[in-house]
Scaffold this active site. Structure first.
Site: not given
Ligand code: C5P
Length: 293
Positions: A11, A135
């Site tokens: 990401k 996350d």
């Protein structure tokens, strides 16, 4: 015997505002998460006895210090499913602000759910994911999302298209705790920029997105890792339209508008002490393929 192979995507953060320091040791943030096509490759298959993890590529732990291993143990403790044998080809740079370990963990949660037909809903997987890291809930689903709270309060945005990323990682590792220790907190302009980025994404306004990227962790990380400033400078000089640090760094990302532009930027970075990858946005956090009967 059945086996799954899973691509677990990295990401990037397209801007990150730190809105408050919390009493639990974390920070409240407002960020745009985006999964990208740089990936680790995992395999997950039934095992007898205990969870195992074998790793190749970038060196990472193979036991409970590895989030992928912990993800398998967590889902097993919650559902009493049998253990799994995990294989991991580690390609995403480690402790680099790219969520590599978090993505591996999310891939294992999704993979074990699929392998054993556990029927856990997205919401349940995200709740388990938050026990593994801030996350990880985003990476269960991936794509393009605004993340608030610790990063787990997610609002899906329109899929990003027509942009490519050049990821440049200097040869230093920055833990998230260290990245957050120098955060600039509560800047109203940073929060306004995140709102602008979200609206740019929703309306497909790439030029507006390019003007709105800022990371409140960047100045603090640069002050202890001059390599981040050097990487930023190198990317800008190589022709990236916009450059911003991802997460708690040290990876900096250059935003460009085509694969050809990305290749040009990447080739101009050759010979630098940087790990460089070209990546495009993905609409999901991982991709699962089934093998065997
Ligand atoms: O959640 P995760 O385990 O990835 O966080 C690692 C460290 O990063 C935390 O212990 C904390 O120091 C910092 N962090 C934070 N605020 C967040 C996410 C992480 O302060 N929203």
């Amino acid at each position: 015997m059945e086996r799954l192979s899973i691509e677990a995507y990295a990401k990037v953060n397209l801007g990150l505002a730190v809105t408050a320091r919390r009493t639990d040791g974390y920070h409240d943030i407002d960020t745009v998460f985006q999964t990208v096509s740089l990936s680790d490759l995992l395999s997950v298959e039934p095992a007898v006895g205990q969870t195992t993890l074998s790793v190749s590529g970038h060196a990472v732990p193979t036991g409970p210090d590895n989030l992928a291993f912990r993800a398998a143990e967590l889902i097993r403790s919650r559902t009493a499913c049998p253990p799994v044998a995990i294989g991991l080809v580690k390609r995403i740079p480690v402790a680099a602000g790219l969520g590599g370990g978090s993505s591996d963990a999310a891939a294992v949660l999704n993979g074990v759910n699929e392998l054993y037909g556990l029927g856990l809903a997205r919401r349940e997987l995200e709740a388990a994911a938050l026990e593994l890291g801030s996350d990880v809930p985003f990476l269960v689903g991936g794509g393009t999302s605004r993340g608030r709270g610790r990063g787990e309060v997610l609002e899906r945005l329109r899929d990003l298209s027509h942009v490519f990323f050049v990821l440049a990682t200097p040869p230093v590792r920055v833990s998230a705790a260290r990245g957050y220790s120098g955060a600039r907190i509560g800047l109203t302009e940073s929060q306004a920029l995140i709102r602008l980025s979200c609206s740019a994404i929703q309306n497909g306004q790439t030029a507006l997105l390019e003007t709105s990227l800022r990371n409140d962790l960047e100045a603090g990380v640069v002050s202890c890792c001059p390599e981040v400033a050097d990487a930023r400078e190198a990317l800008a000089q190589a022709g990236a339209r916009v450059v911003v640090m991802s997460g708690s760094g040290p990876t900096v990302i250059g935003l460009v508008r085509s694969e050809a532009e990305a290749s040009g930027v990447a080739s101009r970075l050759e010979g630098r002490a940087l790990e460089v990858h070209i990546a495009r946005p993905t609409a999901e956090g991982s991709r699962i393929e089934r093998h065997g009967s």
